[in-house]
Design a protein around this motif. Structure first.
Motif, PDB file in Angstrom:
ATOM      1  N   PHE A   1       0.825  -1.201   0.000  1.00  0.00           N
ATOM      2  CA  PHE A   1       0.000   0.000   0.000  1.00  0.00           C
ATOM      3  C   PHE A   1       0.862   1.254   0.000  1.00  0.00           C
ATOM      4  O   PHE A   1       0.507   2.250  -0.617  1.00  0.00           O
ATOM      5  N   ARG A   2       1.973   1.213   0.678  1.00  0.00           N
ATOM      6  CA  ARG A   2       2.870   2.369   0.692  1.00  0.00           C
ATOM      7  C   ARG A   2       3.387   2.604  -0.726  1.00  0.00           C
ATOM      8  O   ARG A   2       3.446   3.733  -1.183  1.00  0.00           O
ATOM      9  N   GLY A   3       3.743   1.530  -1.420  1.00  0.00           N
ATOM     10  CA  GLY A   3       4.192   1.660  -2.801  1.00  0.00           C
ATOM     11  C   GLY A   3       3.101   2.230  -3.685  1.00  0.00           C
ATOM     12  O   GLY A   3       3.359   3.055  -4.557  1.00  0.00           O
ATOM     13  N   ALA A   4       1.859   1.812  -3.442  1.00  0.00           N
ATOM     14  CA  ALA A   4       0.747   2.329  -4.231  1.00  0.00           C
ATOM     15  C   ALA A   4       0.545   3.811  -3.970  1.00  0.00           C
ATOM     16  O   ALA A   4       0.233   4.574  -4.870  1.00  0.00           O
TER      17      ALA A   4
ATOM     18  N   ARG B   1      -4.308   1.227   4.429  1.00  0.00           N
ATOM     19  CA  ARG B   1      -2.968   1.319   4.990  1.00  0.00           C
ATOM     20  C   ARG B   1      -3.024   1.713   6.472  1.00  0.00           C
ATOM     21  O   ARG B   1      -2.309   1.141   7.298  1.00  0.00           O
ATOM     22  N   ASN B   2      -3.892   2.645   6.800  1.00  0.00           N
ATOM     23  CA  ASN B   2      -4.043   3.041   8.201  1.00  0.00           C
ATOM     24  C   ASN B   2      -4.544   1.877   9.039  1.00  0.00           C
ATOM     25  O   ASN B   2      -4.090   1.676  10.173  1.00  0.00           O
ATOM     26  N   ALA B   3      -5.476   1.105   8.495  1.00  0.00           N
ATOM     27  CA  ALA B   3      -5.983  -0.064   9.220  1.00  0.00           C
ATOM     28  C   ALA B   3      -4.869  -1.075   9.439  1.00  0.00           C
ATOM     29  O   ALA B   3      -4.743  -1.672  10.516  1.00  0.00           O
ATOM     30  N   ILE B   4      -4.030  -1.262   8.441  1.00  0.00           N
ATOM     31  CA  ILE B   4      -2.915  -2.201   8.559  1.00  0.00           C
ATOM     32  C   ILE B   4      -1.915  -1.705   9.594  1.00  0.00           C
ATOM     33  O   ILE B   4      -1.426  -2.480  10.427  1.00  0.00           O
ATOM     34  N   ASP B   5      -1.619  -0.409   9.566  1.00  0.00           N
ATOM     35  CA  ASP B   5      -0.703   0.147  10.572  1.00  0.00           C
ATOM     36  C   ASP B   5      -1.250  -0.064  11.983  1.00  0.00           C
ATOM     37  O   ASP B   5      -0.500  -0.422  12.892  1.00  0.00           O
TER      38      ASP B   5
END
Length: 134
Positions: free
Chosen positions: A94-97, A117-121
């Motif tokens: 997601f960071r790459g996206a 991404r926030n949910a994953i973090d």
């Protein structure tokens, strides 16, 4: 131009935070491995021989129970480590996206990816909390 600088600063801050999380995770992982190895060694070199010397079945059962607990802890640790690794990979994707995106702030798909991404973090932080407890 200011928006790009803000994004770059945020990206640098995120990278530093993620590096700290990764370092903390590595330290915790080593601590868990060391504790499990020490426990295995103590069970095999101290407890089991002492239980055999006493000849009492309750002592042998206690050694068996400690081995089961250690096995369960190892299995839980393996599952948690795998989940953390999966979340880390997803976070990196997601960071790459987000860094390869078109820069269009109104893109609904990009906003969804940012929420993901926030949910994953947040999940990574929760997993680190679980590792801290282990």
């Amino acid at each position: 131009h200011d928006n790009n600088n803000n994004n770059n600063n945020k990206s640098k801050k995120d990278n530093a935070t993620n590096n700290n999380i990764d370092e903390e995770e590595a330290i915790l992982s080593k601590d868990i491995h060391r504790a499990m190895s020490t426990m295995t060694e103590l069970i095999n070199t101290k407890m089991a021989p002492a239980a055999e010397r006493t000849g009492r079945s309750q002592h042998s059962l206690l050694v068996k129970r400690y081995r089961e607990i250690l096995f369960d802890c190892g299995a839980d640790y393996s599952k948690t480590s795998a989940a953390v690794a999966r979340r880390r990979e997803a976070r990196e994707l997601f960071r790459g996206a987000s860094t390869n995106g078109s820069g269009n702030g109104g893109d609904d798909g990009m906003e969804q990816l940012m929420r993901e991404r926030n949910a994953i973090d947040n999940s990574m932080k929760s997993a680190a909390g679980v590792l801290n407890q282990a």
